[in-house]
Design a protein around this motif. Structure first.
Motif, PDB file in Angstrom:
ATOM      1  N   LYS A  38       0.788  -1.191   0.317  1.00 10.75           N
ATOM      2  CA  LYS A  38       0.094  -0.144   0.021  1.00 10.75           C
ATOM      3  C   LYS A  38       0.777   0.804   0.156  1.00 10.75           C
ATOM      4  CE  LYS A  38      -3.873   2.703   2.304  1.00 10.75           C
ATOM      5  NZ  LYS A  38      -3.087   3.613   2.438  1.00 10.75           N
ATOM      6  N   ALA A  41      -2.013   7.690   0.152  1.00 13.79           N
ATOM      7  CA  ALA A  41      -3.506   7.572  -0.165  1.00 13.79           C
ATOM      8  C   ALA A  41      -3.622   6.543  -1.242  1.00 13.79           C
ATOM      9  CB  ALA A  41      -3.318   9.049  -0.415  1.00 13.79           C
ATOM     10  N   GLU A  42      -3.237   5.679  -1.994  1.00 13.86           N
ATOM     11  CA  GLU A  42      -3.983   4.644  -2.819  1.00 13.86           C
ATOM     12  C   GLU A  42      -4.253   2.977  -1.685  1.00 13.86           C
ATOM     13  OE1 GLU A  42      -0.591   5.538  -6.173  1.00 13.86           O
ATOM     14  OE2 GLU A  42      -1.304   3.692  -5.456  1.00 13.86           O
ATOM     15  N   GLY A  43      -5.307   2.601  -2.136  1.00 19.32           N
ATOM     16  CA  GLY A  43      -6.052   1.040  -1.725  1.00 19.32           C
ATOM     17  C   GLY A  43      -4.821  -0.257  -1.720  1.00 19.32           C
ATOM     18  N   PRO A  44      -4.967  -0.793  -0.224  1.00 20.89           N
ATOM     19  CA  PRO A  44      -4.082  -1.874  -0.607  1.00 20.89           C
ATOM     20  C   PRO A  44      -3.905  -2.662  -2.395  1.00 20.89           C
ATOM     21  CG  PRO A  44      -5.656  -2.173   1.029  1.00 20.89           C
ATOM     22  CD  PRO A  44      -6.141  -1.051   0.144  1.00 20.89           C
TER      23      PRO A  44
END
Lengths: 112, 114
Positions: A38, A41-44
């Motif tokens: 991750k 500010a991003e998803g996994p």
């Protein structure tokens, strides 16, 4: 009750060296494990997985090892690159087979 | 797009307001999941849909939380009478089939309750 544990909140490694991220679990019924990466500010993002019928799975620079007797798995990154700097989560599906149990994550910093 | 899309990316609400968070899964994915991620923690499961059927809502923290997926694609997570402890990142994930792994995550909605 944390069934998946990542006891190292952070890890710093030099570029080109090996990064080893560890994960322990308490539920002996877990039979499939996943690693997610991750960025802020991003998803996994799914990285690699392993079934309990194997003790090793390799994908390029990433290898996951599973030790069922110790209820322990590890993710090896060789060689480490600065772009690998991220938070890494270990996860396992619950007995239901779908809901993922996540560890708290390990923040990896790869320095040039 | 090719991935899971969530909107809005950020939401600020006053305590007591209702909010609605949207998830567009990967096209054709049967399974859809909602997770809640508090600061410094891993994501925690909230609820699971297989097509339009909500098969598990055991992770929803209270009856103020409600999720739906009426046509088996887009899903909405609604939180009524928000409280400060609802502040978190809400992640949506989808999976291709009922085997469910791996799950592919959206970038999440960061919810802040003032």
């Amino acid at each position: 009750d944390q069934q998946v544990k990542q006891n190292s909140p952070s890890l710093s490694v030099q570029e080109g060296r090996i990064s080893i991220l560890n994960c322990d679990y308490t539920n002996s019924m877990f039979d499939y494990f996943l690693w997610y990466k991750k960025y802020p500010a991003e998803g996994p993002t799914f990285l690699i997985s392993i079934s309990s019928i194997k003790d090793k799975n390799e994908d390029g620079r990433f290898t996951v090892f599973l030790n069922k007797s110790a209820k322990h798995l590890s993710l090896h990154i060789v060689p480490s690159q600065p772009g690998d700097s991220a938070v890494y989560f270990c996860a396992a599906p619950t007995n239901s087979g779908y809901a993922l149990n996540f560890g708290k994550g390990t923040s990896l910093l790869v320095t040039p | 797009g090719a991935g899971v899309s969530q909107s809005p990316r950020y939401k600020v609400a006053k305590r007591g307001q209702d909010v609605a968070l949207r998830c567009d899964p990967i096209s054709g994915h049967v399974s859809l999941f909602w997770y809640q991620q508090a600061l410094g923690q891993g994501p925690e499961f909230l609820t699971y849909f297989q097509n339009e059927a909500q098969l598990d809502k055991s992770g929803l923290p209270s009856d103020r939380f409600f999720a739906e997926r009426p046509e088996g694609s887009v899903s909405t997570l609604k939180i009524q009478r928000t409280q400060q402890e609802d502040s978190a990142v809400y992640l949506c994930a989808s999976a291709r089939d009922i085997l469910n792994q791996p799950q592919h995550f959206g970038d999440g909605t960061r919810l802040s309750i003032l």
